[in-house]
Design a protein around this motif. Structure first.
Motif, PDB file in Angstrom:
ATOM      1  N   VAL A  78     -12.002  99.361  54.037  1.00 57.31           N
ATOM      2  CA  VAL A  78     -12.242  99.494  55.475  1.00 57.31           C
ATOM      3  C   VAL A  78     -13.702  99.758  55.800  1.00 57.31           C
ATOM      4  CG1 VAL A  78     -11.605 100.766  57.528  1.00 57.31           C
ATOM      5  CG2 VAL A  78      -9.952 100.465  55.728  1.00 57.31           C
ATOM      6  N   ASN A  79     -14.328 100.654  55.040  1.00 60.70           N
ATOM      7  CA  ASN A  79     -15.704 101.036  55.361  1.00 60.70           C
ATOM      8  C   ASN A  79     -16.655  99.864  55.196  1.00 60.70           C
ATOM      9  OD1 ASN A  79     -14.826 103.637  55.874  1.00 60.70           O
ATOM     10  ND2 ASN A  79     -15.123 104.267  53.751  1.00 60.70           N
ATOM     11  N   ILE A  82     -16.279  97.569  58.197  1.00 61.77           N
ATOM     12  CA  ILE A  82     -16.991  98.076  59.368  1.00 61.77           C
ATOM     13  C   ILE A  82     -18.481  97.835  59.226  1.00 61.77           C
ATOM     14  CG2 ILE A  82     -17.594 100.183  60.619  1.00 61.77           C
ATOM     15  CD1 ILE A  82     -14.800 101.204  59.911  1.00 61.77           C
ATOM     16  N   TYR A 106      -7.139  94.307  64.673  1.00 67.02           N
ATOM     17  CA  TYR A 106      -6.722  95.674  64.387  1.00 67.02           C
ATOM     18  C   TYR A 106      -7.963  96.542  64.396  1.00 67.02           C
ATOM     19  CZ  TYR A 106      -5.328  99.875  61.893  1.00 67.02           C
ATOM     20  OH  TYR A 106      -5.122 101.185  61.542  1.00 67.02           O
ATOM     21  N   PRO A 108     -10.015  99.512  63.328  1.00 61.88           N
ATOM     22  CA  PRO A 108      -9.900 100.447  62.213  1.00 61.88           C
ATOM     23  C   PRO A 108     -10.027 101.910  62.650  1.00 61.88           C
ATOM     24  CG  PRO A 108     -12.018  99.338  62.147  1.00 61.88           C
ATOM     25  CD  PRO A 108     -11.242  98.697  63.244  1.00 61.88           C
ATOM     26  N   TYR A 109      -9.469 102.809  61.845  1.00 57.43           N
ATOM     27  CA  TYR A 109      -9.512 104.243  62.124  1.00 57.43           C
ATOM     28  C   TYR A 109      -8.842 104.593  63.444  1.00 57.43           C
ATOM     29  CZ  TYR A 109     -12.674 105.199  58.234  1.00 57.43           C
ATOM     30  OH  TYR A 109     -13.230 105.337  56.998  1.00 57.43           O
ATOM     31  N   SER A 110      -7.958 103.703  63.953  1.00 60.85           N
ATOM     32  CA  SER A 110      -7.373 104.013  65.257  1.00 60.85           C
ATOM     33  C   SER A 110      -6.392 105.175  65.156  1.00 60.85           C
ATOM     34  CB  SER A 110      -6.701 102.791  65.871  1.00 60.85           C
ATOM     35  OG  SER A 110      -5.898 102.159  64.928  1.00 60.85           O
ATOM     36  N   GLN A 112      -7.145 107.898  63.602  1.00 61.52           N
ATOM     37  CA  GLN A 112      -7.961 109.103  63.679  1.00 61.52           C
ATOM     38  C   GLN A 112      -8.647 109.116  65.040  1.00 61.52           C
ATOM     39  OE1 GLN A 112     -10.207 110.345  60.224  1.00 61.52           O
ATOM     40  NE2 GLN A 112      -9.220 108.822  58.947  1.00 61.52           N
ATOM     41  N   SER A 120     -12.924 114.771  62.221  1.00 58.13           N
ATOM     42  CA  SER A 120     -13.795 114.014  63.115  1.00 58.13           C
ATOM     43  C   SER A 120     -12.946 113.015  63.890  1.00 58.13           C
ATOM     44  CB  SER A 120     -14.836 113.280  62.273  1.00 58.13           C
ATOM     45  OG  SER A 120     -15.353 112.179  62.963  1.00 58.13           O
ATOM     46  N   ILE A 121     -13.357 112.728  65.119  1.00 56.77           N
ATOM     47  CA  ILE A 121     -12.663 111.686  65.880  1.00 56.77           C
ATOM     48  C   ILE A 121     -13.350 110.387  65.497  1.00 56.77           C
ATOM     49  CG2 ILE A 121     -11.883 110.950  68.126  1.00 56.77           C
ATOM     50  CD1 ILE A 121     -12.467 113.748  69.151  1.00 56.77           C
ATOM     51  N   VAL A 122     -12.895 109.829  64.391  1.00 57.07           N
ATOM     52  CA  VAL A 122     -13.640 108.708  63.808  1.00 57.07           C
ATOM     53  C   VAL A 122     -13.657 107.478  64.699  1.00 57.07           C
ATOM     54  CG1 VAL A 122     -14.013 107.357  61.725  1.00 57.07           C
ATOM     55  CG2 VAL A 122     -12.953 109.576  61.558  1.00 57.07           C
ATOM     56  N   LEU A 125     -16.499 107.740  66.895  1.00 59.29           N
ATOM     57  CA  LEU A 125     -17.739 107.518  66.146  1.00 59.29           C
ATOM     58  C   LEU A 125     -17.984 106.022  65.967  1.00 59.29           C
ATOM     59  CD1 LEU A 125     -20.047 108.636  64.346  1.00 59.29           C
ATOM     60  CD2 LEU A 125     -18.431 108.670  62.472  1.00 59.29           C
ATOM     61  N   ILE A 126     -16.930 105.312  65.594  1.00 56.29           N
ATOM     62  CA  ILE A 126     -17.069 103.866  65.377  1.00 56.29           C
ATOM     63  C   ILE A 126     -17.367 103.153  66.684  1.00 56.29           C
ATOM     64  CG2 ILE A 126     -15.872 101.803  64.614  1.00 56.29           C
ATOM     65  CD1 ILE A 126     -14.593 103.326  62.560  1.00 56.29           C
ATOM     66  N   LEU A 297      -0.278  96.966  57.911  1.00 57.00           N
ATOM     67  CA  LEU A 297      -1.247  97.473  56.938  1.00 57.00           C
ATOM     68  C   LEU A 297      -0.641  97.481  55.539  1.00 57.00           C
ATOM     69  CD1 LEU A 297      -2.826 100.345  58.984  1.00 57.00           C
ATOM     70  CD2 LEU A 297      -4.116  98.644  57.746  1.00 57.00           C
TER      71      LEU A 297
END
Lengths: 365, 320
Positions: A78-79, A82, A106, A108-110, A112, A120-122, A125-126, A297
């Motif tokens: 995933v990282n 991104i 999709y 990602p990190y949805s 979080q 963290s509310i990733v 951040l994204i 996923l």
């Protein structure tokens, strides 16, 4: 028809160009389909990882003055996905693209997207990073929480997969009129209801022991703090202690006896809760069990668990590539949603209204 | 009064432990793992409210994963009400993608993108070491301390190369000339550099040595060693130019691909590399690699930043 002739694509002076920034070939499939439907070739770009694991993106055609669309599907890495997208977007911005629209079916990190203990509310951040990198518009599908749209300060189009899933139910499940739409936990009840209304079916909701452990950890900062020693609390403060939550035994609200059960959800990732729900439904008399989810996923052992479970079929869309999982588990079926993504791209590029794509979408969907 | 709290990401826990030890404290508790679907998961195990937080994460290994982990950790601290969050990044990721090389290039200035990402995540301060181009400091709107490895390198040379007073410090390319002359001046020795002469399109580039290494100890100095093609090639050249012994000193030892076997089969006496990037595996594979510890420099920078003292002492001196 939704196919377009090449000459119609040059409405803006610069024209449009569609890239996929995925380095994995399997992740580029959706992008290829979308480009085919639009009657254009994918833009030439090289995305790869250098020996020291840094991502490098080299765009091999001009993007100056063009409407750029970057289609990015999420892979196991995933990282890196991104990072590829951000580098691509930033490269387009510094190369004078007119606009840069991200197409992330999709997001990602949805999962979080809330404050968890000291996490963290990733997704925020994204969102901030994407906007800072130069994204001017985002197209996504079935966001885990619609509020994620508010994390962005650019327009976000949250398309829906439900029309495609509903069509699958009506066309591929012969006695669907004898079905009940099931929510495997109260959290997905709204979605189950919107499906049920569309198909004129009843719903059932499962609640109890086999709850997703995650939902309890949403905000671990208990208010008030759970202290064992009374000395820590000032004697004059009579704050009542919060009673720890106790899960009731599993209850199914609604009747599934002698019916087909269709569990609907937005994401199917770790399948423990789905498998447990299927067991419960079987016990309560459902004779066939389907799972319909937008984003498949299906991480790690999921295909094996599904294969060994009471679930008869798992239907997901192609927002996330899952060829490997399909090989491991023949119960997994795919619904193609490239049509709606290509239509969204076409309308955005031509400045046309998108409301046609949202007709008949209810408030709860 | 805020306390120092040091947390480590997954990229280089050993260095983080040393830094914490250098500060007389222990690393803070934080969970840094991944969910099954590959997403990074960060959860701090202790309160950071009102504290001066330092997060140590180097841009090495799985760079994208480690970068995302750093960003998530910084963000988590900020929204947990830390007083100040400093990202300590010994080896800055994507530092070589810091400009558009050719005219009309459609490359991304990824170092600037990384700077934007760090700012967006909420970092208040950056501490790094030997940035590939010091202009990267200007990509940030927040203060950036670009520490130098030079003082520890000079110390290593004096302690480990017996004949250092008669050595020649060599740069493997023209771009490193400034770095090398600075070291040569402080040691009061000569310097040399290897210059790539671009011939016509169909002929190979020729490497020319500018300066004298005959019968001397030659010390190659560079900031990064990735595939090591450059320095191994340079080693050959220095031997054929008559150098008695050759050493290499590298700040960031990335050593990807077949770099280690390249070094093992080369004519180097020793290749000294700092521990901005974990080197434990590399030492096991190749006995020529030696470590120069920079944890003391980073720890001292953190201490001075926390106490509001000047950091410029570190640009010329090794902390005790």
């Amino acid at each position: 028809s939704f196919c377009l002739h090449p000459k119609d694509m040059n409405h803006t002076k610069g024209g449009l160009v569609i890239f996929t920034a995925n380095s994995h070939p399997s992740s580029r499939e959706l992008g290829k389909r979308i480009a085919e439907r639009l009657g254009v070739e994918l833009g030439k770009v090289q995305v790869y990882q250098e020996p020291n694991r840094e991502t490098r993106v080299q765009i091999q055609e001009s993007v100056r003055g063009k409407d750029v669309f970057v289609i990015q599907t999420v892979s196991k890495d995933v990282n890196t996905t991104i990072m590829e997208m951000l580098i691509m977007v930033y490269a387009c911005r510094t190369s004078c693209a007119r606009s840069i629209t991200g197409v992330l079916p999709y997001f990602p990190y949805s999962k979080q997207c809330k404050m968890r203990k000291r996490g963290s509310i990733v997704s925020k951040l994204i969102a901030s990073m994407m906007c800072k990198a130069g994204l001017t518009h985002l197209i996504t599908m079935d966001l885990h929480q619609k509020e994620i749209q508010g994390f962005f300060n650019i327009p976000v189009d949250n398309l829906r997969a439900s029309p495609f899933l509903l069509q699958y139910i009506q066309e591929e499940i012969p006695d669907y009129r004898n079905a009940v739409i099931v929510a495997k936990s109260p959290a997905s009840a709204k979605r189950a209801q919107s499906f049920a209304e569309r198909l004129r079916l009843g719903i059932a909701v499962i609640h109890g022991e086999a709850q997703d452990a995650e939902s309890d950890m949403v905000d671990g900062r208990h208010s008030p703090p759970t202290v064992k020693t009374t000395g820590a609390i000032h004697p004059s403060m009579e704050i009542p202690l919060l009673i720890p939550k106790e899960k009731p035994p599993i209850t199914v609200v609604g009747d599934v006896g002698g019916r087909i059960a269709i569990i609907v959800d937005d994401i199917i990732d770790d399948v423990d809760s789905f498998v447990a729900a299927a067991e419960t439904l079987k016990e309560r008399g459902a004779y066939k069990i389907f799972v319909m989810a937008t984003h498949g996923l299906l991480s790690s052992e999921a295909p094996r668990f599904i294969e060994e479970s009471a679930i008869d079929e798992v239907v997901v869309t192609n927002t996330i590539p899952h060829e490997l999982q399909k090989l491991q588990c023949p119960k997994i079926k795919t619904v193609d949603i490239s049509m709606i993504l290509s239509e969204a791209i076409r309308r955005i590029h031509n400045g046309e209204s998108m409301s046609y794509l949202f007709r008949n979408i209810g408030v709860d969907d | 009064m805020a306390n120092i709290k040091v947390f480590s990401g997954s990229s280089h826990p050993e260095l983080s432990r040393r830094i914490a030890a250098g500060l007389g404290t222990q690393l803070g508790t934080v969970v840094t793992t991944k969910f099954n679907n590959g997403e990074t998961r960060v959860e701090f195990g202790e309160s950071v409210r009102g504290e001066d937080v330092y997060i140590v994460q180097s841009g090495c290994g799985e760079i994208n994963d480690n970068l995302m982990e750093l960003l998530v950790m910084v963000d988590a601290c900020k929204i947990a009400s830390a007083s100040r969050v400093t990202a300590v990044i010994p080896c800055f990721p994507y530092a070589r993608q810091d400009k558009k090389d050719k005219l009309g290039s459609r490359a991304s200035i990824t170092a600037k993108l990384v700077a934007n990402m760090l700012s967006v995540s909420g970092a208040d301060h950056i501490i790094t070491m030997d940035l590939h181009a010091s202009q990267i400091q200007g990509f940030f709107d927040i203060p950036v301390d670009n520490l130098y490895a030079e003082p520890v390198i000079l110390k290593w040379i004096k302690e480990n190369i017996s004949d250092w007073k008669n050595c020649t410090v060599v740069s493997p390319d023209a771009g490193g000339a400034k770095r090398v002359t600075s070291i040569a001046d402080k040691l009061n020795v000569d310097f040399a550099l290897i210059h790539k002469e671009r011939k016509k399109a169909d002929k190979a580039d020729r490497m020319l040595l500018v300066g004298d290494v005959k019968d001397r100890v030659a010390i190659l100095v560079d900031d990064m060693a990735d595939t090591c093609g450059t320095i191994c090639h340079a080693a050959e050249q220095l031997i054929s130019a008559g150098a008695a012994k050759i050493y290499a000193i590298i700040t960031h030892g990335i050593f990807s691909g077949s770099a280690i076997s390249c070094i093992d089969s080369s004519r180097f006496e020793a290749v000294a590399v700092t521990n901005t990037i974990p080197q434990d595996d590399n030492i096991k594979q190749c006995s020529k690699i030696q470590i120069i510890d920079v944890a003391i420099v980073l720890a001292e920078a953190i201490r001075r930043t926390h106490n509001g003292e000047s950091v410029s002492y570190l640009f010329n001196n090794v902390p005790l």
